[in-house]
Design an enzyme around this catalytic site. Structure first.
Site, PDB file in Angstrom:
ATOM      1  N   TYR A  19      -1.873  -0.998  10.113  1.00 53.97           N
ATOM      2  CA  TYR A  19      -1.933  -1.264   8.673  1.00 53.97           C
ATOM      3  C   TYR A  19      -0.639  -0.823   7.988  1.00 53.97           C
ATOM      4  O   TYR A  19      -0.081  -1.539   7.144  1.00 53.97           O
ATOM      5  CB  TYR A  19      -3.137  -0.524   8.087  1.00 53.97           C
ATOM      6  CG  TYR A  19      -3.494  -0.883   6.666  1.00 53.97           C
ATOM      7  CD1 TYR A  19      -4.199  -2.045   6.376  1.00 53.97           C
ATOM      8  CD2 TYR A  19      -3.150  -0.045   5.605  1.00 53.97           C
ATOM      9  CE1 TYR A  19      -4.550  -2.371   5.080  1.00 53.97           C
ATOM     10  CE2 TYR A  19      -3.489  -0.360   4.301  1.00 53.97           C
ATOM     11  CZ  TYR A  19      -4.195  -1.519   4.036  1.00 53.97           C
ATOM     12  OH  TYR A  19      -4.532  -1.829   2.738  1.00 53.97           O
ATOM     13  N   SER A  52       0.852  -1.190   0.000  1.00 55.50           N
ATOM     14  CA  SER A  52       0.000   0.000   0.000  1.00 55.50           C
ATOM     15  C   SER A  52       0.881   1.231   0.000  1.00 55.50           C
ATOM     16  O   SER A  52       2.002   1.217   0.538  1.00 55.50           O
ATOM     17  CB  SER A  52      -0.914   0.025   1.223  1.00 55.50           C
ATOM     18  OG  SER A  52      -1.574   1.274   1.336  1.00 55.50           O
TER      19      SER A  52
END
Length: 246
Positions: free
Chosen positions: A157, A144
């Site tokens: 995350y 990401s």
């Protein structure tokens, strides 16, 4: 430079919808037999398989929870279902549990790391033997843009995705001489169920491209990295983010 073996199989984790679904379809369109892994959305996974078969491709839905730690069992299940070794592994399964660090619980941390990072390592480690034996392999980790840049409320995350990028580089260096490439794709703000409830209009203002990306645009990057044409690309991260990382 070697060509993909005829019996090669691709495994895409978390492939019943969103980015995973698009990746499975893209790899099938490129001639891979694809294992469409899912944990709970059987109907979604079966729909992906049906869409692939309707286009003349080969796919099987594979039920398995990647967080249970038994990577060898999943790889064996895929090989038996599709008749060949997993020579393309796309570690896509992931979850988000967002909160600022002061309010993030141990469970929130453990679930995100235990879904987004640890299974990717185990599956990569346990698939490498077949890849090295075949002198051909493609590992693609879905990271990401949040991995290398701050995004308040996502320390768990971000840690998992940054870990994927670091793992990608290290394992790539370890197996590069064996015909195996290991790369990451780092999506930005992509239109999926995970982003559907966010303040899209405000987020888009911070994206140079001024729009969300699509799962198909991420899948196109994965398709390239899994192809024979990407045999000299390894240890890198390809950002699909509309310029967010620029």
């Amino acid at each position: 430079m070697s060509a993909r073996p005829e019996n090669a199989v691709a495994l895409v984790t978390g492939a019943s919808k969103g980015i995973g679904s698009a990746i499975a379809k893209a790899l099938a369109a490129d001639g891979w037999a694809v294992a469409v892994n899912y944990r709970s959305d059987e109907a979604g996974a079966n729909a992906v398989v049906e869409a692939i078969e309707a286009e003349g491709g080969t796919a099987k839905s594979i039920h398995a929870d990647v967080t249970n730690g038994d990577a060898k069992a999943l790889l064996k299940q895929v090989e038996e279902a599709l008749g060949g070794p997993v020579l393309a592994l796309v570690n896509n399964a992931g979850v988000a549990r967002d909160n600022i660090a002061l309010q993030l619980t141990d469970e929130d941390w453990d679930v995100v790391i235990g879904t987004n990072l640890s299974p990717a390592f185990r599956l990569t480690r346990d698939s490498l033997r077949s890849m090295i034996k075949a002198r051909y392999g493609r590992v693609i980790n879905i990271a990401s843009v949040v991995g290398p840049r701050a995004n308040a409320g996502q320390s768990n995350y971000a840690a998992a995705k940054a870990g994927l990028i670091g793992m990608t580089k290290t394992i790539a260096a370890e197996v590069a001489r064996r015909g195996v490439t290991v790369n990451a794709v780092a999506p930005g703000f992509i239109a999926t169920d995970m982003t559907a409830e966010l303040a899209t209009d405000e987020i888009v203002k911070a994206i140079p491209a001024r729009r969300q990306g699509t799962p198909e645009e991420v899948a196109a990057a994965v398709r390239f990295l899994a192809s024979d044409d990407a045999g000299y690309v390894t240890g890198t991260t390809l950002y699909v983010d509309g310029g967010m990382s620029a």
